[in-house]
Enzyme design. Sequence first.
Site, PDB file in Angstrom:
ATOM      1  N   GLU A 292       0.884  -1.183   0.000  1.00 28.73           N
ATOM      2  CA  GLU A 292       0.000   0.000   0.000  1.00 28.73           C
ATOM      3  C   GLU A 292       0.911   1.219   0.000  1.00 28.73           C
ATOM      4  O   GLU A 292       1.783   1.339   0.865  1.00 28.73           O
ATOM      5  CB  GLU A 292      -0.924  -0.018   1.216  1.00 28.73           C
ATOM      6  CG  GLU A 292      -1.887  -1.201   1.225  1.00 28.73           C
ATOM      7  CD  GLU A 292      -2.748  -1.315  -0.028  1.00 28.73           C
ATOM      8  OE1 GLU A 292      -3.050  -0.281  -0.654  1.00 28.73           O
ATOM      9  OE2 GLU A 292      -3.105  -2.458  -0.392  1.00 28.73           O
ATOM     10  N   CYS A 326      -1.621   8.705   4.748  1.00 37.23           N
ATOM     11  CA  CYS A 326      -1.671   8.391   3.323  1.00 37.23           C
ATOM     12  C   CYS A 326      -2.987   8.847   2.727  1.00 37.23           C
ATOM     13  O   CYS A 326      -3.090   9.114   1.547  1.00 37.23           O
ATOM     14  CB  CYS A 326      -1.490   6.902   3.126  1.00 37.23           C
ATOM     15  SG  CYS A 326      -2.527   5.974   4.251  1.00 37.23           S
TER      16      CYS A 326
HETATM   17  P1  NAD Z   1       9.090   5.367   3.108  1.00 36.74           P
HETATM   18  O1  NAD Z   1       8.874   4.880   1.724  1.00 36.74           O
HETATM   19  O2  NAD Z   1      10.121   6.390   3.355  1.00 36.74           O
HETATM   20  O3  NAD Z   1       9.460   4.144   4.069  1.00 36.74           O
HETATM   21  C1  NAD Z   1       8.668   2.973   4.143  1.00 36.74           C
HETATM   22  C2  NAD Z   1       9.559   1.817   4.553  1.00 36.74           C
HETATM   23  O4  NAD Z   1      10.469   1.547   3.493  1.00 36.74           O
HETATM   24  C3  NAD Z   1      10.412   2.127   5.791  1.00 36.74           C
HETATM   25  O5  NAD Z   1      10.505   0.970   6.591  1.00 36.74           O
HETATM   26  C4  NAD Z   1      11.746   2.509   5.190  1.00 36.74           C
HETATM   27  O6  NAD Z   1      12.823   2.264   6.062  1.00 36.74           O
HETATM   28  C5  NAD Z   1      11.809   1.615   3.974  1.00 36.74           C
HETATM   29  N1  NAD Z   1      12.668   2.142   2.914  1.00 36.74           N
HETATM   30  C6  NAD Z   1      12.776   3.421   2.510  1.00 36.74           C
HETATM   31  N2  NAD Z   1      13.671   3.511   1.489  1.00 36.74           N
HETATM   32  C7  NAD Z   1      14.119   2.254   1.256  1.00 36.74           C
HETATM   33  C8  NAD Z   1      15.041   1.688   0.326  1.00 36.74           C
HETATM   34  N3  NAD Z   1      15.659   2.426  -0.576  1.00 36.74           N
HETATM   35  N4  NAD Z   1      15.267   0.357   0.374  1.00 36.74           N
HETATM   36  C9  NAD Z   1      14.625  -0.407   1.276  1.00 36.74           C
HETATM   37  N5  NAD Z   1      13.734   0.080   2.183  1.00 36.74           N
HETATM   38  C10 NAD Z   1      13.483   1.388   2.163  1.00 36.74           C
HETATM   39  O7  NAD Z   1       7.652   5.846   3.638  1.00 36.74           O
HETATM   40  P2  NAD Z   1       7.302   6.601   4.986  1.00 36.74           P
HETATM   41  O8  NAD Z   1       7.833   7.994   4.890  1.00 36.74           O
HETATM   42  O9  NAD Z   1       7.643   5.793   6.174  1.00 36.74           O
HETATM   43  O10 NAD Z   1       5.722   6.639   4.886  1.00 36.74           O
HETATM   44  C11 NAD Z   1       5.056   7.561   4.105  1.00 36.74           C
HETATM   45  C12 NAD Z   1       4.599   6.958   2.794  1.00 36.74           C
HETATM   46  O11 NAD Z   1       3.801   5.811   3.064  1.00 36.74           O
HETATM   47  C13 NAD Z   1       3.705   7.894   2.009  1.00 36.74           C
HETATM   48  O12 NAD Z   1       4.015   7.783   0.648  1.00 36.74           O
HETATM   49  C14 NAD Z   1       2.301   7.366   2.294  1.00 36.74           C
HETATM   50  O13 NAD Z   1       1.345   7.686   1.324  1.00 36.74           O
HETATM   51  C15 NAD Z   1       2.563   5.903   2.392  1.00 36.74           C
HETATM   52  N6  NAD Z   1       1.525   5.241   3.180  1.00 36.74           N
HETATM   53  C16 NAD Z   1       0.576   4.542   2.507  1.00 36.74           C
HETATM   54  C17 NAD Z   1      -0.444   3.915   3.203  1.00 36.74           C
HETATM   55  C18 NAD Z   1      -1.503   3.141   2.473  1.00 36.74           C
HETATM   56  O14 NAD Z   1      -2.247   2.413   3.111  1.00 36.74           O
HETATM   57  N7  NAD Z   1      -1.598   3.274   1.171  1.00 36.74           N
HETATM   58  C19 NAD Z   1      -0.480   3.998   4.595  1.00 36.74           C
HETATM   59  C20 NAD Z   1       0.527   4.715   5.252  1.00 36.74           C
HETATM   60  C21 NAD Z   1       1.536   5.323   4.519  1.00 36.74           C
END
Ligand code: NAD
Length: 542
Positions: A292, A326
């Site tokens: 998601e 989100c």
């Molecule tokens: P993020 O993408 O920065 O991080 C998410 C996860 O991915 C974290 O555990 C992070 O450590 C990991 N990550 C980040 N870069 C990585 C890489 N290069 N390689 C491997 N792992 C990596 O997201 P965030 O800032 O924690 O959350 C915000 C985002 O999440 C927004 O885009 C939001 O829309 C989305 N979100 C979506 C939902 C949904 O249900 N659709 C719910 C909550 C958040």
Amino acid sequence: MSGDIQVPIPINEPVHSYAPGTPERAALKEKLAEMQREEIEFPLIIGGKEVRTGKTYKAVMPHRHGHTLATWHMAGKEEAEMAIRAAREAWREWSEWSWEDRASVFLKAADLLATSWRDAVNAATMLCQSKTAHQAEIDSACELIDFFRFNVYFAERLYEDQPLSAPGMWNRLEYRPLEGFIYAITPFNFTSIAGNLPTAPAIMGNTVVWKPSRPAVFSGYYLMRMFEAAGVPPGVINFLPGDPRAVTEAVLNSPDFGGIHYTGSTGVFQSFWRTIGENIEKYQTYPRIVGETGGKDFIIAHSSADPDALTTAIVRGGYEYQGQKCSAVSRVYVPDTLWRRIRGDLLDQVSSIPMGDVADFRNFMGAVIDEKSFDDISGYIEHARGSKDAEVLVGGECDKSEGYFIRPTLVQAHRPDFKLMCEEIFGPVVTLYVYQESEWEQALQLVDETSPYALTGAVFSEDRKVAAEAARRLRYAAGNFYINDKPTGAVVGQQPFGGARASGTNDKAGSMMNLLRWVSARSIKENFVPPTDYRYSYMGEE
Ligand code: NAD
């Protein structure tokens, strides 16, 4: 599943008000004070054992970044490989546990969180993610309790779905856990998601390597300790705060990788999908990919909309939790006639929003999560300020001297394709476009075509025919669509949550659709009267 055993019918966890004078307010305040007095140190937890790497990071409070809550140890490739081994080892027993034993562990987790763990998990969420008491309560307490209770209930219903049996035989479907382990990789913004992504596959009998998000490891650690207290056996969920790239690389290279349960930004998810594709021949089974991701969530108002309901939805939907949901309202389409009526009131309300330390319960907003987010969001505001195509109507002040504070900001875009109308900002910035009342049809088209995302959206109209038209025209523009309500605040069991297009695989967290992804069904046919002659009757002599 055995016999007539049934899990309790779930009901949504009631939300505590934390109003002045209530006992829950006093208890939560006490826990907040306690957590701010102490500074803890915590390890990784792999196969039930504490692991310290010596490579440490500080967990700080976004609203007072000089204040350290904890020092934590960071996992790398080696620890990821340890966690994979621990998950594989634990799988042997856990995948054989009876369904009701697994269910009881998570029902207990729900009750622990509803009682003795509630204050700790809420306070940790408030302090490390800068959530107000209400935002923490609806997330880290109520939503996560609901995930546990509803998921075991939905799992039971899933197991009950069995095939027909023709005479002389018995057909069964066995919902096996997947072979291999599941990688749960969670975002910062919801403690409930951090708790749900590892536990939903575990409820179905899988074992998990869980990598929480860096700014949320503090609340994640409390969750992990609560899982242990509920009786999750060692190795079933391995807590691995760590270097995202190194951990992910080790995980996606493992032949035992059985699936990913991810929530976070779109680009990161797409990079996982690419790597999984490149590695596909390495895996013993096709991995399940559940993600998601981002959103550019909308409100479209019709000229018949109730002005007060619309204004409240923009303020709550756009700025609660600093717009870091989100589902947060990020672009708004209002007809010129209605705009003239709501403008003054909306600007007054946005400019009067109280913001500050979340331990002061008078505040409606805290700080944004970290310096990178602060810089990104303030960059968008600067872009709007410097453009002839937009105007900052209210807010826009950014100050990171003590905490990462950004005032709730309302931007008016003069073009519907202005950058802030199209891109996910993930902060307290709402961009609004005023359309001509006569151009309702075109406005619907803009909503559908302006962004690649399709997570949440809302229409406001007092005219039922118009609302129905919007629902039809925007059928694919949002996975969660609201009529006369803000597009945030989905409740487990009531509005199954998830979006399509660039917003994710839409496997609806906290529903049967999601749980189905964590099992691989085996059909079993048992023949009570097997044939004893290979010849069919049509082969007989005339
Ligand atoms: P993020 O993408 O920065 O991080 C998410 C996860 O991915 C974290 O555990 C992070 O450590 C990991 N990550 C980040 N870069 C990585 C890489 N290069 N390689 C491997 N792992 C990596 O997201 P965030 O800032 O924690 O959350 C915000 C985002 O999440 C927004 O885009 C939001 O829309 C989305 N979100 C979506 C939902 C949904 O249900 N659709 C719910 C909550 C958040």
